[in-house]
Design an enzyme around this catalytic site. Structure first.
Site, PDB file in Angstrom:
ATOM      1  N   THR A 276       0.855  -1.184   0.000  1.00  0.00           N
ATOM      2  CA  THR A 276       0.000   0.000   0.000  1.00  0.00           C
ATOM      3  C   THR A 276       0.892   1.235   0.000  1.00  0.00           C
ATOM      4  OG1 THR A 276      -0.124   0.259   2.420  1.00  0.00           O
ATOM      5  CG2 THR A 276      -1.709  -1.243   1.397  1.00  0.00           C
TER       6      THR A 276
ATOM      7  N   ALA B   1       3.183  -1.010   4.757  1.00  0.00           N
ATOM      8  CA  ALA B   1       2.500   0.211   5.173  1.00  0.00           C
ATOM      9  C   ALA B   1       3.545   1.317   5.227  1.00  0.00           C
ATOM     10  CB  ALA B   1       1.840   0.022   6.533  1.00  0.00           C
TER      11      ALA B   1
ATOM     12  N   ILE C 240       7.430  -2.259   7.119  1.00  0.00           N
ATOM     13  CA  ILE C 240       7.514  -0.798   7.111  1.00  0.00           C
ATOM     14  C   ILE C 240       8.095  -0.317   5.785  1.00  0.00           C
ATOM     15  CG2 ILE C 240       8.397   1.252   8.274  1.00  0.00           C
ATOM     16  CD1 ILE C 240       6.481  -0.428   9.960  1.00  0.00           C
ATOM     17  N   LYS C 241       7.340   0.518   5.104  1.00  0.00           N
ATOM     18  CA  LYS C 241       7.752   1.043   3.801  1.00  0.00           C
ATOM     19  C   LYS C 241       8.373   2.424   3.988  1.00  0.00           C
ATOM     20  CE  LYS C 241       5.774   0.990  -0.864  1.00  0.00           C
ATOM     21  NZ  LYS C 241       4.476   0.938  -1.590  1.00  0.00           N
ATOM     22  N   LEU C 242       9.569   2.593   3.440  1.00  0.00           N
ATOM     23  CA  LEU C 242      10.353   3.812   3.653  1.00  0.00           C
ATOM     24  C   LEU C 242      10.834   4.382   2.329  1.00  0.00           C
ATOM     25  CD1 LEU C 242      12.472   2.035   6.345  1.00  0.00           C
ATOM     26  CD2 LEU C 242      11.000   3.990   6.900  1.00  0.00           C
TER      27      LEU C 242
END
EC number: 2.2.1.2
Length: 217
Positions: A27, A56, A82-84
């Site tokens: 997402t 996310a 965790i999307k960074l």
């Protein structure tokens, strides 16, 4: 190859998961906006549907704020990834989060150099964007090839997550090159099953079967 679906639409996710096709979900803020739901609420529901990683994304751009948001996102479910963003602060956060046992997805990758940095930071996934490179007349698949070679040269365990996938040919080419994962919209994943000769052959078989007057069950 693993298949992730790039959406925050719970209905689409549930449908693909029920088919046994899904290995994870990605997402981003744009998809959350499109879903029109609270990020925590919808992400929690997605995580309850699929067993694989659910990416996310943080929206902060500074390290300490990223870490604060990452802490909040990680509390949603155990399968949160965790999307960074691929920035210096994003890489710093990636290193810290990975060292603490979290899955990480470093996104908005447009060069092999950037992918190399993500691997050095210990990212679980790096997301090179194919379609957006194609938009500026750069072959996005060349980037996948370069990253694959670099990772193989040095034995990096970071998985190549081909993103900004728009066509079934993108999926095929990424698979041929050796991308570990592809994330695509629901319609693109469903389109993989389609071929005109399959439809034509099925139509012929059914017509011939009807002529036999038989039933199997």
């Amino acid at each position: 190859m693993k298949f992730f679906v790039d959406t925050a639409d719970v209905k689409d996710i549930r449908e693909l998961n029920d088919l046994g096709l899904l290995d994870g979900v990605t997402t981003n803020p744009s998809l959350i906006l499109k879903a029109g739901r609270d990020i925590v609420e919808v992400t929690k529901e997605i995580c309850s549907i699929v067993e694989g990683p659910v990416s996310a994304e943080v929206t902060a751009t500074e390290y300490s704020a990223m870490m604060k948001e990452a802490a909040a996102l990680s509390k949603i479910a155990d399968n949160i990834c965790i999307k960074l963003p691929l920035t210096l602060d994003g890489l710093k956060a990636c290193k810290a989060l990975t060292s603490d046992g979290h899955q990480t997805n470093v996104t908005l990758c447009f060069s092999a150099n950037q992918a190399l940095l993500a691997a050095k930071a210990g990212a679980t996934f790096v997301s090179p964007f194919i379609g957006r490179l194609d938009d500026i007349a750069v072959d996005g698949m060349d980037l996948i090839r370069e990253i694959r070679q670099i990772f193989d040269n040095y034995g990096y365990e970071t998985e190549i997550l081909a993103a900004s996938v728009r066509t079934v040919n993108h999926v095929k080419e990424a698979a041929l090159i050796g991308a570990d994962v592809v994330t695509a919209p629901p319609a693109t994943l469903k389109a993989l099953v389609k071929h005109p000769l399959t439809d034509k052959g099925l139509e012929m078989f059914l017509a011939d079967w009807a002529k036999t007057g038989q039933k199997i069950a």
